[in-house]
Design a protein around this motif. Structure first.
Motif, short mmCIF file in Angstrom:
data_model
loop_
_atom_site.label_atom_id
_atom_site.label_comp_id
_atom_site.label_asym_id
_atom_site.label_seq_id
_atom_site.Cartn_x
_atom_site.Cartn_y
_atom_site.Cartn_z
N MET A 152 0.84 -1.20 0.00
CA MET A 152 0.00 0.00 0.00
C MET A 152 0.88 1.26 0.00
O MET A 152 1.83 1.33 0.79
CB MET A 152 -0.85 -0.02 1.27
N LEU A 169 4.07 0.46 2.01
CA LEU A 169 4.00 -0.40 3.17
C LEU A 169 3.65 -1.82 2.72
O LEU A 169 2.66 -2.03 2.04
CB LEU A 169 2.89 0.13 4.09
N ASN A 170 4.52 -2.77 3.03
CA ASN A 170 4.06 -4.18 2.96
C ASN A 170 4.45 -4.84 4.28
O ASN A 170 3.75 -4.66 5.26
CB ASN A 170 4.52 -4.95 1.72
N LYS A 171 5.59 -5.52 4.33
CA LYS A 171 5.97 -6.05 5.64
C LYS A 171 6.73 -5.01 6.43
O LYS A 171 6.98 -5.15 7.62
CB LYS A 171 6.79 -7.32 5.46
N LYS A 172 7.18 -3.97 5.76
CA LYS A 172 7.81 -2.82 6.40
C LYS A 172 7.49 -1.60 5.52
O LYS A 172 6.87 -1.74 4.46
CB LYS A 172 9.32 -3.04 6.50
#
Lengths: 458, 43
Positions: A152, A169-172
């Motif tokens: 996102m 933003l995904n895992k960080k």
């Protein structure tokens, strides 16, 4: 991470743009879910295009202009209609198989507000899905296109008035820098309790653009689709395509009266805003929870062949379209306003484009004509691609910082916003309720600012 | 900072975006005092 073109969103506007960009440019598409989860895939009726000899550009433009309450940008509308055949040919070139007659001629249907049969469809009533599945398989074959699912965009990165990518933003949280950035995040259905949109349509691209300083336009125009399947369950409502009315189905109230003729000479095929308000008025006047779509007078075999998906979904919910009236209500469907763009999809920020439902190109005016949304996606997607292909941008920014975030819980705000928007910013509005809604939303934003947003998490 | 629950962070941004866009829609609705197209104001 660096890419030549960053496309935020994974619907038709995104993929059509990506596939028309030169293959020597590195393209990164980020999507909040995955490519199969977007509003474009849900489009049932079809895509409007002037391809028939009996049709004319003039007629398509006139119909769109009337539906748009003469508020349309006529230059943009002219361009869209006059290039529609070329854009459709390109879709066919990509492998999209539109429904055809045995002699090979493309089938067309009628929808509300159109004065000619100019709606192309695929798979009967799964036009969006057929188009998206085909384009996704094309994207997968292109080595220059990378798709990042579950990613996102949380803010755009600017250098003065030039967009150079986005924080994502995904895992960080990390930066993707780019020469060109395209926002194609779709609509705002998630702002409402009842919508035909996917739940991930929360207006992200519009908010990103606003925070970056983009001009927004016509934000008050929200289209409510007249015929979503009614059930007591809240949330996403499945659509009963306008094409069902286009093929002859009637709208009836609980007294079995065809009420739309009271509101417009075109009856069930009046523009969507008029039909939605007609339904709203019937519900208020008759103290009803829904009205009914009657297709029982149509040939059973025709219904099953022409609307296989809708027929199946209704049946799953206990209604046989051939014998039963289908309960329907008007729900949030399409956002007409959005990020202001020019013919090339460019915003007021250099190297930042917007395309599809999140953009406001002016073609729809104050109300969108049925089946013009997919056409807008491919028209402006193509123009954006051409603009990128012809404007190589030399500077390359590398920002390699990454970020991690803390954990906060604020889930209750989503429902609160949906309640406010449903109640006070719906089909029929008034100043008093809008002012109340404004205060409530300001309070929510103040909470964000007070507790969270001022924290330095970027 | 340690990342604890990225899902919650995603909801944070989604909600912030929803509130921001809602505010902008309401402001635009208030500005256009007359009905036009799918913006219908009851007097």
């Amino acid at each position: 991470m660096y890419t030549d073109v960053l496309i935020i969103g994974g619907g038709l506007a995104s993929l059509y743009t990506a596939l028309n960009i030169k293959s020597d440019l590195k393209i990164t598409i980020i999507t909040k879910g995955d490519l199969y989860r977007c509003n474009s895939s849900l489009a049932q009726g079809g895509i409007a295009a002037c391809i028939d000899k009996e049709d004319s550009y003039k007629s398509h433009i006139k119909d769109t202009f009337i539906a748009g309450n003469k508020f349309n940008n006529l230059q943009a509308l002219n361009m869209m209609v006059k290039t529609s055949k070329e854009r459709i040919d390109k879709l066919i070139e990509f492998g999209v198989f539109f429904d055809k007659y045995k002699n090979g001629k493309l089938k067309t249907t009628m929808e509300g507000g159109h004065s000619n049969r100019r709606i192309l469809h695929a798979g009967g009533d799964i036009t969006g899905k057929v188009i998206m599945d085909t384009l996704i398989s094309n994207v997968k074959k292109r080595s220059n296109i990378t798709v990042l699912d579950n990613t996102m965009a949380i803010d755009l990165i600017k250098n003065k008035n030039i967009c150079i990518g986005a924080k994502v933003l995904n895992k960080k949280v990390f930066n993707i820098t780019s020469k060109h950035t395209v926002i194609a995040t779709g609509g705002i259905g998630g702002l409402f309790k009842n919508t035909t949109n996917t739940s991930i349509s929360t207006g992200d691209g519009i908010a990103l653009a606003y925070r970056a300083g983009c001009n927004l336009k016509n934000m008050e125009f929200i289209q409510f689709h007249p015929t979503a399947f009614y059930s007591k369950e809240k949330g996403k409502k499945f659509l009963i395509s306008e094409a069902v009315r286009g093929e002859g189905a009637y709208l009836k109230n609980k007294f079995n009266e065809r009420f739309m003729l009271k509101y417009h000479k075109r009856g069930e095929l009046a523009p969507r805003d008029i039909v939605a308000r007609g339904i709203y008025k019937e519900l208020i006047d008759n103290d009803e929870e829904c009205v009914y779509l009657d297709a029982t007078h149509l040939e059973n075999s025709f219904i099953k062949k022409r609307f296989p998906n809708i027929y199946k979904k209704c049946l799953e919910n206990g209604f046989d379209m051939c014998n039963d009236y289908i309960p329907v209500i008007a729900v949030e469907h399409y956002f007409i306003g959005g990020i202001e763009t020019d013919f090339n999809g460019l915003t007021n920020i250099k190297n930042l484009y917007a395309c599809g439902e999140c953009a406001n190109t002016g073609v729809h005016g104050a109300n969108r004509l049925a089946s013009n949304s997919l056409l807008e996606c491919i028209t402006f997607g193509y123009n954006i691609a051409e603009n990128i292909n012809n404007n190589p941008y030399k500077d390359k920014y590398i920002l390699d910082e990454t970020y991690n975030l803390d954990n906060w819980d604020f889930t209750h705000y989503k429902k609160k916003i949906q309640c406010i928007m449903d109640k006070d910013v719906g089909i029929v509005r008034n100043k008093k309720d809008l002012l109340k809604a404004e205060v409530k939303i300001e309070d929510i934003l103040n909470d964000f600012n007070k507790h969270f947003y001022s924290k330095d998490f970027f | 900072m340690i990342l604890i629950n990225i899902f919650i962070v995603k909801i944070f941004f989604e909600t912030l975006n929803m509130a921001t866009v809602s505010k902008l829609i309401i402001k635009a609705c208030l500005k256009r005092e007359e009905s036009l197209g799918c913006h219908y104001i009851e007097k």
